[in-house]
Design an enzyme around this catalytic site. Structure first.
Site, PDB file in Angstrom:
ATOM      1  CB  SER A 186      -0.960  -0.062   1.289  1.00 22.57           C
ATOM      2  OG  SER A 186      -1.447   1.296   1.537  1.00 22.57           O
ATOM      3  CE1 TYR A 218      -4.359  -2.039   5.184  1.00 26.83           C
ATOM      4  CE2 TYR A 218      -3.318   0.230   4.685  1.00 26.83           C
ATOM      5  CZ  TYR A 218      -3.729  -0.996   4.296  1.00 26.83           C
ATOM      6  OH  TYR A 218      -4.041  -1.159   2.813  1.00 26.83           O
ATOM      7  CE  LYS A 241      -1.590  -3.764   3.402  1.00 31.48           C
ATOM      8  NZ  LYS A 241      -1.770  -4.829   2.443  1.00 31.48           N
TER       9      LYS A 241
HETATM   10  N1  LIG Z   1      -8.788  -0.463  -0.999  1.00 33.65           N
HETATM   11  C1  LIG Z   1      -7.704   0.553  -0.926  1.00 33.65           C
HETATM   12  O1  LIG Z   1      -7.859   1.774  -0.983  1.00 33.65           O
HETATM   13  C2  LIG Z   1      -6.305   0.016  -0.902  1.00 33.65           C
HETATM   14  C3  LIG Z   1      -4.957   0.730  -0.632  1.00 33.65           C
HETATM   15  C4  LIG Z   1      -3.835   0.224  -0.692  1.00 33.65           C
HETATM   16  C5  LIG Z   1      -3.729  -1.120  -0.527  1.00 33.65           C
HETATM   17  N2  LIG Z   1      -4.749  -1.981  -0.523  1.00 33.65           N
HETATM   18  C6  LIG Z   1      -4.462  -3.443  -0.130  1.00 33.65           C
HETATM   19  O2  LIG Z   1      -5.173  -4.071  -1.540  1.00 33.65           O
HETATM   20  C7  LIG Z   1      -5.430  -5.294  -0.730  1.00 33.65           C
HETATM   21  C8  LIG Z   1      -6.778  -5.529  -1.292  1.00 33.65           C
HETATM   22  O3  LIG Z   1      -7.543  -4.782  -0.546  1.00 33.65           O
HETATM   23  P1  LIG Z   1      -9.215  -4.269  -1.220  1.00 33.65           P
HETATM   24  O4  LIG Z   1      -9.224  -2.988  -0.963  1.00 33.65           O
HETATM   25  O5  LIG Z   1      -9.275  -5.025  -2.469  1.00 33.65           O
HETATM   26  O6  LIG Z   1      -9.984  -5.098   0.058  1.00 33.65           O
HETATM   27  P2  LIG Z   1     -11.205  -5.796   0.089  1.00 33.65           P
HETATM   28  O7  LIG Z   1     -11.743  -6.099   1.579  1.00 33.65           O
HETATM   29  O8  LIG Z   1     -12.171  -5.477  -0.908  1.00 33.65           O
HETATM   30  O9  LIG Z   1     -10.594  -7.359  -0.518  1.00 33.65           O
HETATM   31  C9  LIG Z   1      -9.732  -8.264   0.467  1.00 33.65           C
HETATM   32  C10 LIG Z   1     -10.040  -9.517   0.271  1.00 33.65           C
HETATM   33  O10 LIG Z   1      -9.142 -10.340   0.978  1.00 33.65           O
HETATM   34  C11 LIG Z   1      -9.953 -11.497   1.745  1.00 33.65           C
HETATM   35  N3  LIG Z   1      -9.342 -12.138   2.687  1.00 33.65           N
HETATM   36  C12 LIG Z   1      -9.143 -11.162   3.923  1.00 33.65           C
HETATM   37  N4  LIG Z   1      -8.715 -11.953   4.779  1.00 33.65           N
HETATM   38  C13 LIG Z   1      -8.076 -13.161   4.365  1.00 33.65           C
HETATM   39  C14 LIG Z   1      -7.523 -14.216   4.782  1.00 33.65           C
HETATM   40  N5  LIG Z   1      -7.264 -14.565   6.088  1.00 33.65           N
HETATM   41  N6  LIG Z   1      -7.392 -15.201   3.744  1.00 33.65           N
HETATM   42  C15 LIG Z   1      -7.705 -15.214   2.575  1.00 33.65           C
HETATM   43  N7  LIG Z   1      -8.615 -14.151   1.911  1.00 33.65           N
HETATM   44  C16 LIG Z   1      -8.835 -13.062   2.914  1.00 33.65           C
HETATM   45  C17 LIG Z   1     -11.335 -11.058   1.859  1.00 33.65           C
HETATM   46  O11 LIG Z   1     -12.499 -11.889   2.284  1.00 33.65           O
HETATM   47  C18 LIG Z   1     -11.588  -9.879   0.594  1.00 33.65           C
HETATM   48  O12 LIG Z   1     -12.364 -10.806  -0.431  1.00 33.65           O
HETATM   49  C19 LIG Z   1      -5.232  -5.255   0.716  1.00 33.65           C
HETATM   50  O13 LIG Z   1      -3.935  -5.981   0.797  1.00 33.65           O
HETATM   51  C20 LIG Z   1      -4.993  -3.887   0.982  1.00 33.65           C
HETATM   52  O14 LIG Z   1      -4.209  -3.593   2.187  1.00 33.65           O
HETATM   53  C21 LIG Z   1      -6.107  -1.358  -0.390  1.00 33.65           C
END
Ligand SMILES: NC(=O)c1ccc[n+]([C@@H]2O[C@H](COP(=O)([O-])OP(=O)(O)OC[C@H]3O[C@@H](n4cnc5c(N)ncnc54)[C@H](O)[C@@H]3O)[C@@H](O)[C@H]2O)c1
Length: 263
Positions: free
Chosen positions: A136, A149, A153
């Site tokens: 992230s 978080y 990260k």
């Molecule tokens: N959305 C944002 O703004 C953003 C920004 C930077 C980084 N990220 C990172 O991107 C990645 C995806 O985030 P997102 O926004 O798509 O989130 P999201 O919550 O939409 O999707 C995350 C998915 O991971 C799954 N998950 C959670 N725990 C799990 C586990 N123990 N085993 C298997 N699956 C599991 C959830 O069920 C979900 O389907 C994450 O690592 C998040 O930190 C997101």
């Protein structure tokens, strides 16, 4: 990677958000994709619609991750790309319980260690493979209102760097995806004050993230930054840390964010 079509990919957290976008885009590029998620029903639906295969996997379970890798290699062939994307967003500061810190560490960091342990030996034996770690922008900078978080990260970025240094001369390419904000938005960015409105204004779509990922994979880029401004913030953080910290405090004040009371 020279090209994507016909190659085998695993995407964790494939049921939702960025992971779902990757499952759809990598499948559309002609990759044979195994999508996994702790929500087995949701990932099965996403995979079926994308022409991929879906399985339930809790990424914090090391032995199950090992078994999944063996299963994919038997069913689809050697894994060319492993996308460690599942993550949880834990809002709060040092007041979070030890259990909340540990859970965040297990999902956001140890899951990447389990996956690398399982997939890397085969990649090294074949002399090729690509590891994609979803970190992230919080891993390069910080995240107002979300200490666990930001810390986990940063750890993902450190792990990805270490892997790139250690195995980069043995055919392994490592990429580290560092988006700032992506819609649909995580609740971790809704921590009070004006934070949510600011975040919404900067959010990109999961399709834009997938575009950046495909371009980054094909260019064998280490940092994949769907928000290009992050590179400049990262440079100024390194060059002038006190000025950068002061700027972050100003932003926090402008967003009227108040940390929770420490009792
Ligand atoms: N959305 C944002 O703004 C953003 C920004 C930077 C980084 N990220 C990172 O991107 C990645 C995806 O985030 P997102 O926004 O798509 O989130 P999201 O919550 O939409 O999707 C995350 C998915 O991971 C799954 N998950 C959670 N725990 C799990 C586990 N123990 N085993 C298997 N699956 C599991 C959830 O069920 C979900 O389907 C994450 O690592 C998040 O930190 C997101």
């Amino acid at each position: 990677m020279d090209g994507l079509a016909g190659r085998v990919a695993v995407v964790t957290g494939g049921a939702s958000g960025i992971g779902r976008g990757l499952v759809e885009r990598l499948s559309a590029e002609g990759m044979r994709v195994m999508a996994v998620d702790i929500d087995g029903d949701a990932v099965a639906d996403v995979a079926a619609a994308a022409g991929a295969v879906g399985r339930r996997l809790d990424v914090t379970d090391g032995p199950a991750t090992g078994a999944l890798v063996a299963e994919v290699e038997a069913e689809l062939g050697p894994i060319d790309l492993f996308c460690m994307n599942a993550g949880i967003a834990t809002a709060g500061g040092v007041e979070l319980s030890d259990a909340e810190w540990q859970r965040t560490w297990d999902v956001n960091v140890m899951a990447h260690v389990h996956a690398v342990r399982a997939v890397l030996p085969g990649m090294l034996a074949r002399g090729s493979g690509h590891l994609l770690h979803t970190a992230s922008a919080a891993g390069l900078l910080t995240n107002i209102g979300a200490a666990a978080y930001a810390v986990t990260k940063h750890a993902v970025v450190a792990l990805a760097e270490w892997l790139a240094v250690t195995y980069g001369d043995r055919g392994i390419t490592v990429s580290c995806l560092c988006p700032q904000f992506v819609a649909p938005m995580l609740d971790v960015f809704d921590v009070g004050g004006e934070m949510r409105a600011w975040v919404d204004g900067l959010a990109v779509t999961t399709e834009e993230v997938a575009d950046a990922v495909v371009e980054g994979l094909l260019d064998a880029r280490f940092y994949i930054l769907p928000h290009p401004d992050v590179a400049g913030y990262y440079a100024s953080r390194a060059a002038e840390p006190e000025r950068w910290l002061a700027g972050m405090r100003k932003l926090q004040a402008r967003l009227s964010y108040q940390p929770p009371s420490l009792g």
